[in-house]
Scaffold this motif. Structure first.
Motif, PDB file in Angstrom:
ATOM      1  N   LYS A  53       0.793  -1.232  -0.031  1.00  0.00           N
ATOM      2  CA  LYS A  53      -0.039  -0.031  -0.095  1.00  0.00           C
ATOM      3  C   LYS A  53       0.891   1.170   0.070  1.00  0.00           C
ATOM      4  O   LYS A  53       1.968   1.461   0.674  1.00  0.00           O
ATOM      5  N   HIS A  55       0.239   5.364   0.582  1.00  0.00           N
ATOM      6  CA  HIS A  55      -0.450   6.405   0.948  1.00  0.00           C
ATOM      7  C   HIS A  55      -0.004   7.734   0.609  1.00  0.00           C
ATOM      8  O   HIS A  55       1.080   8.200   0.961  1.00  0.00           O
ATOM      9  N   LEU A  66       3.595   7.394   2.512  1.00  0.00           N
ATOM     10  CA  LEU A  66       4.115   6.373   3.129  1.00  0.00           C
ATOM     11  C   LEU A  66       3.619   5.158   2.488  1.00  0.00           C
ATOM     12  O   LEU A  66       2.579   4.686   1.713  1.00  0.00           O
ATOM     13  N   GLN A  68       3.740   0.947   2.663  1.00  0.00           N
ATOM     14  CA  GLN A  68       3.527  -0.286   3.584  1.00  0.00           C
ATOM     15  C   GLN A  68       3.946  -1.401   2.948  1.00  0.00           C
ATOM     16  O   GLN A  68       3.202  -1.715   1.882  1.00  0.00           O
ATOM     17  N   ASP A  71       4.533  -5.618   7.229  1.00  0.00           N
ATOM     18  CA  ASP A  71       4.727  -4.719   8.620  1.00  0.00           C
ATOM     19  C   ASP A  71       5.727  -3.558   8.532  1.00  0.00           C
ATOM     20  O   ASP A  71       6.247  -2.983   9.738  1.00  0.00           O
ATOM     21  N   LYS A  72       6.314  -3.171   7.613  1.00  0.00           N
ATOM     22  CA  LYS A  72       7.511  -2.377   7.435  1.00  0.00           C
ATOM     23  C   LYS A  72       6.887  -0.934   6.791  1.00  0.00           C
ATOM     24  O   LYS A  72       6.046  -1.240   5.869  1.00  0.00           O
ATOM     25  N   ASN A  73       7.349  -0.062   7.133  1.00  0.00           N
ATOM     26  CA  ASN A  73       6.853   1.520   6.679  1.00  0.00           C
ATOM     27  C   ASN A  73       8.041   2.210   6.083  1.00  0.00           C
ATOM     28  O   ASN A  73       9.199   2.318   7.045  1.00  0.00           O
ATOM     29  N   LEU A  89      -0.454   9.367  10.182  1.00  0.00           N
ATOM     30  CA  LEU A  89       0.056   8.212  10.670  1.00  0.00           C
ATOM     31  C   LEU A  89      -0.440   7.430  11.865  1.00  0.00           C
ATOM     32  O   LEU A  89      -0.617   6.178  11.990  1.00  0.00           O
ATOM     33  N   VAL A  94       0.296   3.556  12.965  1.00  0.00           N
ATOM     34  CA  VAL A  94       1.777   3.617  12.475  1.00  0.00           C
ATOM     35  C   VAL A  94       2.411   3.965  13.756  1.00  0.00           C
ATOM     36  O   VAL A  94       2.184   5.017  14.341  1.00  0.00           O
ATOM     37  N   ILE A  97       8.310   3.931  12.098  1.00  0.00           N
ATOM     38  CA  ILE A  97       8.858   4.418  10.512  1.00  0.00           C
ATOM     39  C   ILE A  97      10.297   3.705  10.309  1.00  0.00           C
ATOM     40  O   ILE A  97      11.469   3.979  10.892  1.00  0.00           O
TER      41      ILE A  97
END
Length: 313
Positions: A53, A55, A66, A68, A71-73, A89, A94, A97
């Protein structure tokens, strides 16, 4: 005696027949195992990727994206100092980061970066080798120091690999520029068969350098440079990227007239589907590695919509 010979011959024939039958069965088993192994390999090659994803956060007249992956950002820019990026966020849960990128030290890109650093757990931080004497830049540097974070300067070609995604740095390609915008970190995200480019505020100068170096910039989605200003998105650059979709991050009724009519005309002429945060709010792109979907529809090219000014910025 003759009878004994006949019996021995019959036994030998029987044993030989049994041997041939046994070999045939063994071959069938081996072939079956080989077929199964091939099928398993094909399944692994064509495995389905999880959803990625992106954003494109509505931060008004600014930039913040952002990414994704599981589970990593990855955060690219943090909008202005009104904390809209941080608030968003937090609203989607979130807390960490893993990688933060400040494309260049303009307030509409790093205004809330100090808030992000102070309130969330940040892993690796990237920024270009460009400084300013603004309070906004000082606040970001102080926040990094307080968290014992290093400001990493990426080189063109450097990569970040997260799961099945790879982020490659494409710019800046020179040590000095007259305009701070051209120090912008430009990067390309590849996920399966889909690609996304993030331009920051990179202008025609930086675009020309990327083209000259013949870097791989083909992408499905282009985060348009400099909020859709006529200073960016040259025809040659758009031809090379050849995107299906373009995202313009800008504020409603902003003082600069972003996006400029010249840029919109170029995008429309190439039949590129355009999304705008000033008209549609936060835009979320979802990719499974083959297809990209959005949480909203592209803007109507024929509608009478705001923007399309030509003020210089």
């Amino acid at each position: 005696m003759r009878s004994l010979k006949k019996i021995l011959i019959l036994l030998l024939v029987a044993l030989f027949s049994l041997f041939l039958i046994s070999c045939g069965k063994s071959s069938q088993v081996n072939n079956a195992n080989s077929t199964a192994a091939t099928a398993e390999t094909k399944t692994e090659t064509h495995k389905t990727l999880g959803d990625l994803k992106i954003h494109y956060i509505d931060v008004g007249q600014g930039d913040s994206e952002l990414i994704q992956i599981g589970d990593k950002n990855i955060l690219i820019d943090a909008g202005t100092s009104d904390k809209k990026a941080l608030d968003y966020l937090k609203s989607i849960g979130v807390t960490t980061i893993d990688y933060a990128i400040a494309t260049h030290p303009h307030e509409d890109h790093i205004g809330s970066m100090d808030d992000v650093i102070n309130n969330l757990k940040v892993g690796t931080f990237y920024a270009p080798k460009a400084t300013t004497t603004t309070k906004t830049f000082e606040n970001m540097v102080d926040a990094l120091k307080n968290k014992n974070l290093k400001m990493n300067v990426p080189k063109v070609g450097d990569q970040i690999t997260v799961g099945d995604a790879t982020l490659t740095f494409l710019a800046p390609n020179s040590a000095k520029y007259e305009d701070l915008n051209n120090y912008s970190i430009v990067c390309k995200l590849k996920y399966g068969n889909n690609s996304f480019i993030f331009m920051g505020d990179a202008e025609d100068v930086s675009e020309g350098e990327i083209l000259q170096k013949q870097l791989d910039i083909q992408a499905d989605v282009l985060k348009v440079g400099h909020h859709g200003s006529h200073s960016s998105s040259t025809g040659a650059f758009l031809d090379k990227v050849n995107p299906k979709y373009a995202i313009i991050s800008c504020g409603k009724d902003n003082d600069y007239g972003h996006p400029h009519k010249e840029t919109l005309d170029k995008l429309n002429a190439k039949n590129i589907n355009v999304f705008r945060t000033d008209l549609e709010g936060t835009i979320i792109a979802t990719s499974n590695g083959n297809e990209i979907t959005f949480n909203t529809k592209p803007i109507d090219k024929t509608a009478d919509i705001p923007g399309g000014g030509n003020k210089k910025k």
